[in-house]
Enzyme design. Sequence first.
Site, PDB file in Angstrom:
ATOM      1  N   ASP A  92       4.926 137.288  57.757  1.00 32.02           N
ATOM      2  CA  ASP A  92       4.911 139.032  58.054  1.00 32.02           C
ATOM      3  C   ASP A  92       4.981 139.244  56.963  1.00 32.02           C
ATOM      4  OD1 ASP A  92       7.393 139.493  60.159  1.00 32.02           O
ATOM      5  OD2 ASP A  92       8.375 137.470  59.283  1.00 32.02           O
ATOM      6  N   ASP A 152       6.732 139.774  67.125  1.00 31.54           N
ATOM      7  CA  ASP A 152       7.514 141.188  66.076  1.00 31.54           C
ATOM      8  C   ASP A 152       6.165 141.660  65.259  1.00 31.54           C
ATOM      9  OD1 ASP A 152       9.141 139.343  66.898  1.00 31.54           O
ATOM     10  OD2 ASP A 152      10.399 139.776  65.004  1.00 31.54           O
ATOM     11  N   GLY A 210       7.425 130.578  77.120  1.00 33.42           N
ATOM     12  CA  GLY A 210       8.064 131.574  76.473  1.00 33.42           C
ATOM     13  C   GLY A 210       9.283 130.532  75.948  1.00 33.42           C
ATOM     14  N   THR A 212      13.228 131.743  72.796  1.00 31.20           N
ATOM     15  CA  THR A 212      13.655 132.973  72.542  1.00 31.20           C
ATOM     16  C   THR A 212      14.018 132.675  70.878  1.00 31.20           C
ATOM     17  OG1 THR A 212      15.170 135.364  72.067  1.00 31.20           O
ATOM     18  CG2 THR A 212      15.859 133.466  73.049  1.00 31.20           C
ATOM     19  N   ARG A 224      15.262 144.194  69.775  1.00 30.20           N
ATOM     20  CA  ARG A 224      14.611 144.357  68.943  1.00 30.20           C
ATOM     21  C   ARG A 224      13.157 144.118  69.616  1.00 30.20           C
ATOM     22  NH1 ARG A 224      17.151 142.987  65.217  1.00 30.20           N
ATOM     23  NH2 ARG A 224      16.555 141.446  64.127  1.00 30.20           N
ATOM     24  N   TRP A 228       9.997 145.788  69.094  1.00 31.46           N
ATOM     25  CA  TRP A 228       8.454 146.137  68.678  1.00 31.46           C
ATOM     26  C   TRP A 228       7.656 145.902  69.154  1.00 31.46           C
ATOM     27  CZ3 TRP A 228      10.314 146.261  63.888  1.00 31.46           C
ATOM     28  CH2 TRP A 228      10.415 145.613  63.753  1.00 31.46           C
TER      29      TRP A 228
HETATM   30  N1  GLY Z   1      11.559 140.357  62.128  1.00 29.47           N
HETATM   31  C1  GLY Z   1      12.430 139.837  62.898  1.00 29.47           C
HETATM   32  C2  GLY Z   1      13.488 140.843  63.536  1.00 29.47           C
HETATM   33  O1  GLY Z   1      13.362 141.986  63.256  1.00 29.47           O
HETATM   34  O2  GLY Z   1      14.757 140.027  62.853  1.00 29.47           O
END
Ligand code: GLY
Length: 371
Positions: A92, A152, A210, A212, A224, A228
């Site tokens: 991140d 992300d 894949g 999650t 989300r 992203w």
């Molecule tokens: N990048 C972590 C989230 O979206 O929770």
Amino acid sequence: MDREKIKKAFDTAQEIVKMHLEEFQGGFPAPASRNQIYPKIENNDWTAGFYTGMLWMFYEESRERVFLETAREHLISFDARIDRRIWVDHHDMGFIFSPSCVAAFQLTGDERARSTALKAADNLHSRFQEKGQFIQAWGLLGNPDEYRLIIDCLLNLPLLYWASKETGDMSYQDVALRHLQTALSVLVRKDFSTYHTYYFDRETGSPACGATKQGYSDESAWARGQAWGVYGIALNYPHCPGDELKHLWKGVTDYFLTHLPADLAAYWDLYFMDGNEPRDSSASAIAVCGILEAYRQGMCDSSYVEKAEEILESLIDHYAASPTDTGNGLLKHATYGRLLGEGIDEYCLWGDYFYVEALMRCLHPGWHAYW
Ligand code: GLY
């Protein structure tokens, strides 16, 4: 949407953040509020950069010194964070260091901020795995249980492009483009919904499956994550232009838009389109930014901008906090991790940030975001 309305919403957000500046002196809001109040934490989570990034936007718009000075004070903690390696063993780096340090360098020419961001880019670069050709998201490098990428990370790649531009060392960009290629080839399904994460075989580097972490199921589209994708593809497009990315962007964006409920604020997973499940308003704010960026890059026509403005208007009308609320955030009804039991129906710091970024983009269509 009329400009007055956007400006009023921006000013309200600025007023709320200013009202609570003292509370966070020497620290940062936590990733998510508890009972609508952000606790104060140190610079030790993936979200700190969003707070500093908001201050930079308020400074850009208002020129009030309090925002400049507070954002500058934060920079010391970002430099210490990368030097002392405080919770930086993950991907991140863009989320943390782009809206804080890259922004500081862009806006004020601060050389230390530039050097901090370059150290963060080195750290991100070091997570690239030759076997599989991807940046490992989390955990110890090479750990087979963590041998995966996540969607992300598309938002973290611009830090690498920036580092190449700054230093002339194209290996940052090279790693980013190789990761991009791998990520898009495995994360986007045939119907343009997306996986949150994707595992690779540690020994051979072949794509495995894949999965999650924050979504409803491995095969659903975590809202989300999909957002992203919308924003991430748009941000990568200038570095990898062409029809392939345009096509993917349109598919991923259309999937997001056609899985929204009537008020256009996403449920936490796109599997849900009505009912009592919590919303993740932050996903809608991220998607608005992604659409506006895509339009800026010539990736889509103005019908997408109209949709983005419709979403933003709904966020302003139904999700934005007012200064008289008891909480200390900006965008209500966001969700961090529904099944993880984290930040459900709360403020989330990135939701606040992308809401302000969306307003800033609408106020100034030529404005260059910090990514
Ligand atoms: N990048 C972590 C989230 O979206 O929770």
